[in-house]
Design an enzyme around this catalytic site. Sequence first.
Site, mmCIF file in Angstrom:
data_model
loop_
_atom_site.group_PDB
_atom_site.id
_atom_site.type_symbol
_atom_site.label_atom_id
_atom_site.label_comp_id
_atom_site.label_asym_id
_atom_site.label_seq_id
_atom_site.Cartn_x
_atom_site.Cartn_y
_atom_site.Cartn_z
ATOM 1 N N LEU A 141 0.833 -1.213 0.000
ATOM 2 C CA LEU A 141 0.000 0.000 0.000
ATOM 3 C C LEU A 141 0.867 1.263 0.000
ATOM 4 O O LEU A 141 0.349 2.380 -0.082
ATOM 5 C CB LEU A 141 -0.895 0.021 1.245
ATOM 6 N N LYS A 153 14.902 -6.522 4.439
ATOM 7 C CA LYS A 153 15.164 -5.506 5.474
ATOM 8 C C LYS A 153 16.491 -5.732 6.204
ATOM 9 O O LYS A 153 17.120 -4.792 6.656
ATOM 10 C CB LYS A 153 14.036 -5.501 6.507
ATOM 11 N N ASP A 202 9.690 1.389 11.539
ATOM 12 C CA ASP A 202 8.588 0.515 11.970
ATOM 13 C C ASP A 202 8.246 0.687 13.462
ATOM 14 O O ASP A 202 7.076 0.844 13.817
ATOM 15 C CB ASP A 202 8.938 -0.964 11.735
ATOM 16 N N GLY A 204 5.948 -13.171 18.869
ATOM 17 C CA GLY A 204 6.776 -13.096 17.659
ATOM 18 C C GLY A 204 8.172 -12.587 17.956
ATOM 19 O O GLY A 204 8.378 -11.808 18.895
ATOM 20 N N ALA A 205 9.138 -13.075 17.172
ATOM 21 C CA ALA A 205 10.535 -12.665 17.359
ATOM 22 C C ALA A 205 11.181 -12.424 16.006
ATOM 23 O O ALA A 205 12.374 -12.662 15.815
ATOM 24 C CB ALA A 205 11.281 -13.731 18.157
ATOM 25 N N GLY A 221 11.530 -9.687 12.427
ATOM 26 C CA GLY A 221 12.038 -8.333 12.194
ATOM 27 C C GLY A 221 11.182 -7.267 12.857
ATOM 28 O O GLY A 221 11.718 -6.333 13.477
ATOM 29 N N TYR A 272 -2.446 -5.677 8.890
ATOM 30 C CA TYR A 272 -3.543 -4.771 8.491
ATOM 31 C C TYR A 272 -4.411 -5.375 7.383
ATOM 32 O O TYR A 272 -5.433 -4.796 7.005
ATOM 33 C CB TYR A 272 -3.003 -3.395 8.064
#
Length: 275
Positions: free
Chosen positions: A14, A64, A100, A125-126, A128, A218
Amino acid sequence: MKLFVIGKPIKHSLSPLIHNCWIKKYNIDVKYEKKEIDLLHLEKIISEIRHEKIKGINVTLPYKKIITRFIDEMSQTAKDSEAVNTVFFKENKIYGDNTDGKGFIESIEKEMKFDFEKKKIFIIGAGGAAYGILSQLNKKKVGPVFVANRTKEKLNNLVNHFKSKKSDIFQSNWSALKPPDDTDIIINTTSFGMKKGELIEINYKGLTNSTIFADIIYKPKETEFLKFARLQGFKTINGLDMLIRQAAISFNLWFGISLTEQDIKNAKDICDKAC
Ligand code: NAP
């Protein structure tokens, strides 16, 4: 001049919608496009930024981390996150930043009127995104942070990475997925929930209904994780506001323009229609 968001795959991004909305409003003579590239072409695109053929790039999955090899100078946030999502050329150097985590914090502070100081936090979560968010939480003098992740080794790595800066960061059991009593905010940073039927099942015992459930996904607009929490009476927020706010920080790095809350809202309305 052009700006790109690069990644693979990239067709669902997006970012062009968001940035072109602001580029138009501020009458800037650039165009923002998406570009799917292979690993082999990362060096070439950096060289194009160095030779000012391209104004800058946003970087998304899976590049990234690997893009950091080509950066001359990384911001402290990018170093702490071990990842870069915004690249630009300044004073003869290629700079890399990571917006971020800041985007996430701003989103929760502004949309949920939440003050992070001394708050108890549970992160799922672990990957990025978790690194990016944790690097910013550290600056907010938060209370204890508990992290759970499917792959134990990645959880170990993340907790060890942040332990020297934050002693009260702890590993939490993936199979139980039980936030401590009175946790103030629960953040899903995994990609689990993007597909239909994917549900992260939390043990809600000991939570009060002031607990916020945040999912940085999202698309879909409401993951099963958020839907369940909402139905239990908890406050919830998805990742769209974070996406817009991290983009606004990148925009400021490229053009030196501080976007207004109305600019944020305009971009969000455009994305909402497109989602
Ligand atoms: P990443 O580095 O690939 O990490 C993925 C994470 O998801 C890891 O913790 C991984 O656990 C977990 N995971 C993946 N599949 C799983 C499954 N089936 N069951 C349990 N856990 C699973 O990705 P990332 O960059 O952190 O991004 C994660 C999500 O955040 C993506 O959906 C991305 O679109 C979103 N995101 C949103 C924004 C925003 O602005 N809203 C910004 C950045 C990222 P393992 O370690 O066990 O593999």
